[in-house]
Design a protein around this motif. Structure first.
Motif, PDB file in Angstrom:
ATOM      1  N   SER A  72       0.831  -1.208   0.000  1.00 15.56           N
ATOM      2  CA  SER A  72       0.000   0.000   0.000  1.00 15.56           C
ATOM      3  C   SER A  72       0.865   1.257   0.000  1.00 15.56           C
ATOM      4  CB  SER A  72      -0.918   0.016   1.232  1.00 15.56           C
ATOM      5  OG  SER A  72      -1.829  -1.059   1.205  1.00 15.56           O
ATOM      6  N   ALA A  73       1.920   1.239   0.814  1.00 13.87           N
ATOM      7  CA  ALA A  73       2.799   2.408   0.889  1.00 13.87           C
ATOM      8  C   ALA A  73       3.473   2.671  -0.452  1.00 13.87           C
ATOM      9  CB  ALA A  73       3.847   2.193   1.971  1.00 13.87           C
ATOM     10  N   LYS A  74       3.853   1.604  -1.139  1.00 18.25           N
ATOM     11  CA  LYS A  74       4.517   1.789  -2.429  1.00 18.25           C
ATOM     12  C   LYS A  74       3.589   2.455  -3.440  1.00 18.25           C
ATOM     13  CE  LYS A  74       6.849  -0.137  -6.315  1.00 18.25           C
ATOM     14  NZ  LYS A  74       7.670  -1.160  -6.934  1.00 18.25           N
ATOM     15  N   TYR A  75       2.296   2.031  -3.456  1.00 19.74           N
ATOM     16  CA  TYR A  75       1.358   2.552  -4.453  1.00 19.74           C
ATOM     17  C   TYR A  75       0.499   3.696  -3.930  1.00 19.74           C
ATOM     18  CZ  TYR A  75       2.825  -1.270  -7.400  1.00 19.74           C
ATOM     19  OH  TYR A  75       3.596  -2.126  -8.168  1.00 19.74           O
ATOM     20  N   ASN A  76       0.747   4.115  -2.692  1.00 17.58           N
ATOM     21  CA  ASN A  76       0.048   5.259  -2.105  1.00 17.58           C
ATOM     22  C   ASN A  76      -1.463   5.102  -2.161  1.00 17.58           C
ATOM     23  OD1 ASN A  76      -0.077   7.729  -0.774  1.00 17.58           O
ATOM     24  ND2 ASN A  76      -0.250   8.877  -2.700  1.00 17.58           N
ATOM     25  N   THR A  77      -1.910   3.914  -1.796  1.00 19.27           N
ATOM     26  CA  THR A  77      -3.340   3.639  -1.697  1.00 19.27           C
ATOM     27  C   THR A  77      -3.500   2.523  -0.674  1.00 19.27           C
ATOM     28  OG1 THR A  77      -5.361   3.265  -2.977  1.00 19.27           O
ATOM     29  CG2 THR A  77      -3.459   1.888  -3.537  1.00 19.27           C
ATOM     30  N   ARG A  78      -4.730   2.145  -0.353  1.00 22.54           N
ATOM     31  CA  ARG A  78      -4.964   1.116   0.669  1.00 22.54           C
ATOM     32  C   ARG A  78      -5.321  -0.193  -0.035  1.00 22.54           C
ATOM     33  NH1 ARG A  78      -8.992   1.738   5.943  1.00 22.54           N
ATOM     34  NH2 ARG A  78      -7.983   0.100   7.196  1.00 22.54           N
ATOM     35  N   ILE A  79      -4.426  -1.184   0.060  1.00 20.17           N
ATOM     36  CA  ILE A  79      -4.570  -2.435  -0.684  1.00 20.17           C
ATOM     37  C   ILE A  79      -4.840  -3.593   0.274  1.00 20.17           C
ATOM     38  CG2 ILE A  79      -3.432  -4.079  -2.232  1.00 20.17           C
ATOM     39  CD1 ILE A  79      -1.687  -1.699  -3.208  1.00 20.17           C
ATOM     40  N   PHE A  80      -5.918  -4.318  -0.010  1.00 18.89           N
ATOM     41  CA  PHE A  80      -6.251  -5.537   0.721  1.00 18.89           C
ATOM     42  C   PHE A  80      -6.109  -6.733  -0.223  1.00 18.89           C
ATOM     43  CE2 PHE A  80      -8.380  -2.267   3.132  1.00 18.89           C
ATOM     44  CZ  PHE A  80      -8.300  -2.686   4.450  1.00 18.89           C
ATOM     45  N   LEU A  81      -5.534  -7.803   0.275  1.00 18.89           N
ATOM     46  CA  LEU A  81      -5.379  -9.036  -0.506  1.00 18.89           C
ATOM     47  C   LEU A  81      -6.352 -10.082   0.022  1.00 18.89           C
ATOM     48  CD1 LEU A  81      -1.464  -9.266  -0.565  1.00 18.89           C
ATOM     49  CD2 LEU A  81      -2.965  -8.154  -2.245  1.00 18.89           C
ATOM     50  N   LYS A  82      -7.224 -10.575  -0.855  1.00 21.20           N
ATOM     51  CA  LYS A  82      -8.113 -11.681  -0.487  1.00 21.20           C
ATOM     52  C   LYS A  82      -7.321 -12.971  -0.663  1.00 21.20           C
ATOM     53  CE  LYS A  82     -12.028 -13.690   0.657  1.00 21.20           C
ATOM     54  NZ  LYS A  82     -12.239 -13.934   2.095  1.00 21.20           N
ATOM     55  N   ARG A  83      -7.037 -13.656   0.446  1.00 19.02           N
ATOM     56  CA  ARG A  83      -6.034 -14.715   0.463  1.00 19.02           C
ATOM     57  C   ARG A  83      -6.591 -16.076   0.019  1.00 19.02           C
ATOM     58  NH1 ARG A  83      -1.463 -14.019   3.407  1.00 19.02           N
ATOM     59  NH2 ARG A  83      -0.834 -15.833   2.187  1.00 19.02           N
ATOM     60  N   GLU A  84      -6.997 -16.174  -1.246  1.00 15.25           N
ATOM     61  CA  GLU A  84      -7.435 -17.463  -1.789  1.00 15.25           C
ATOM     62  C   GLU A  84      -6.273 -18.450  -1.900  1.00 15.25           C
ATOM     63  OE1 GLU A  84     -10.958 -18.262  -2.604  1.00 15.25           O
ATOM     64  OE2 GLU A  84     -10.761 -16.642  -1.136  1.00 15.25           O
TER      65      GLU A  84
END
Length: 400
Positions: A72-84
């Motif tokens: 998230s810090a790298k892309y300057n947004t809030r990233i969630f990973l759905k862990r399939e």
């Protein structure tokens, strides 16, 4: 949430202009039996008890929704990973095979066939056949068998017979052709567990419904973590499109949610070695449904290419064709080298080695244009164990 009827197939199995059931006469009874019964079976309380119980106790659901803070810090947004990738067998494919094996048993079938590209669907099918004590035959292209050896070994260890497809490009398309030929020859006792949202109606809808557990969980988990069920973006890779269908399903009629479908561009969209169907494809019929597919001016299928065995399919599911042509989903194309860079990036930033298919979705993050206040959910559809041999071949690119 609004009703999703505009994204459900009509009585003839069409999503807009795409879908339907174009099948040989000998398969008509099988497909009709499935079409007549699948909705009532899925709605049955006993089926749902068995299905939900196996998803919980065998598959390991719900899978976590992980906030990837360094990414998230790298892309300057809030990233969630759905862990399939944390599902039993290492990918989302098990959601569908658990549901279809229960359905097959209720239809009185005793033998299961499947096709597989990257091998994850084949492993998931072999797994549930072992669980239920059913005969299992998996068709896999010779090329894919070579580049996905660990999954071939896993299928055989689980008791499945893995039959090579030796025609054409010897990849996923050809494995599907062989599986359909088998079904034509064994229509009475055999159920074909299709692994993606492709094939004749009702398969695209059946597989999407079984994979919809992904987006059902995302909404609940996001509400707990952010205070809202709705992200700004949902991102998923697309070959045939089952993980994307599952991740998108419960957001289809939420126009504030941007749906991002990521295809494999191979060596480049215009290189002649690509699988970017949404860009290169035109309407046609493949494996029993009308959809977008890569074909020449004579209607002959153009061989797709991707370093990823799970994305080199010359078509996409009819739901995705509909989402793309109506503008509901935005399609992004990612080249092999971009995907390899994304493998290294996620591995080093978050300690998660993704499947090569999933890496295409990860590589699309830099094209999103997401802002610091946006929430991005990326469906981490599979883990990278199966791709380690490929990663070793490109170690110089991954270890720079």
């Amino acid at each position: 949430m609004t009703d999703t009827n505009q994204f459900q197939p009509n009585a003839r199995g069409y999503y807009g202009e795409f879908g339907g059931a174009f099948i040989p006469e000998m398969l008509y009874p099988n497909v009709e039996e499935l079409r007549d019964q699948y909705l009532s079976i899925l709605a049955d309380a006993d089926f749902q008890r068995d299905f939900q119980g196996l998803l919980r106790d065998y598959v390991g659901r719900p899978t976590p929704l992980f906030e990837a803070k360094r990414l998230s810090a790298k892309y300057n947004t809030r990233i969630f990973l759905k862990r399939e990738d944390l599902c039993h067998t290492g990918a989302h494919k098990i959601n569908n095979t658990v549901g279809q094996i229960l359905l097959a048993r209720r239809l009185g079938k005793h033998r299961i066939i499947a096709e597989t590209g990257a091998g994850q669907h084949g492993v998931a099918t072999a797994t549930v056949c072992a669980l239920m004590g059913m005969e299992c035959v998996v068709y896999m292209g010779e090329v894919d068998m070579e580049r996905q050896k660990p999954n071939v070994y896993r299928m055989r260890l689980l008791g499945a017979e893995v039959r090579p497809a030796t025609s054409g490009s010897r990849t996923l398309k050809d494995a599907t052709n062989e599986a359909i030929r088998d079904w034509i020859s064994n229509p009475v006792d055999t159920h074909y567990i299709i692994g993606s949202v492709v094939g004749p109606h009702p398969y695209p809808d059946l597989v999407a419904r079984l994979q919809a557990v992904i987006s059902e969980e995302i909404r609940k988990q996001l509400l707990e973590k952010t205070g809202s069920e709705l992200p700004n973006y949902v991102v998923a890779c697309v070959g045939g499109g089952s993980n994307a269908a599952g991740a998108f399903y419960h957001f289809l009629n939420e126009p504030s949610v941007q749906l991002i479908a990521v295809e494999a561009a191979g060596h480049g969209i215009n290189s002649g070695h690509s699988a970017a169907t949404s860009v290169l494809g035109t309407a046609g019929i493949i494996h029993g449904s009308r959809t977008l597919l890569m074909q020449d001016e004579h209607g002959q299928i153009t061989e797709p290419y991707s370093l990823s065995a799970g994305l080199d399919y010359p078509g996409i599911g009819p739901l995705h064709a509909h989402l793309g042509t109506t503008g509901r989903a935005r399609f992004v194309s990612i080249e092999d080298e971009q995907a390899l860079r994304a493998v290294a990036e996620l591995s080093r930033l978050e300690g998660i080695i993704p499947a090569l298919e999933t890496a295409h979705a990860l590589a699309a993050l830099e094209q999103l244009g997401a802002g610091p206040d946006d929430v991005v959910v990326l469906n981490l559809s599979g883990r990278g164990d199966k791709d380690l041999e490929t990663y070793l071949k490109y170690a110089d690119k991954l270890t720079k």
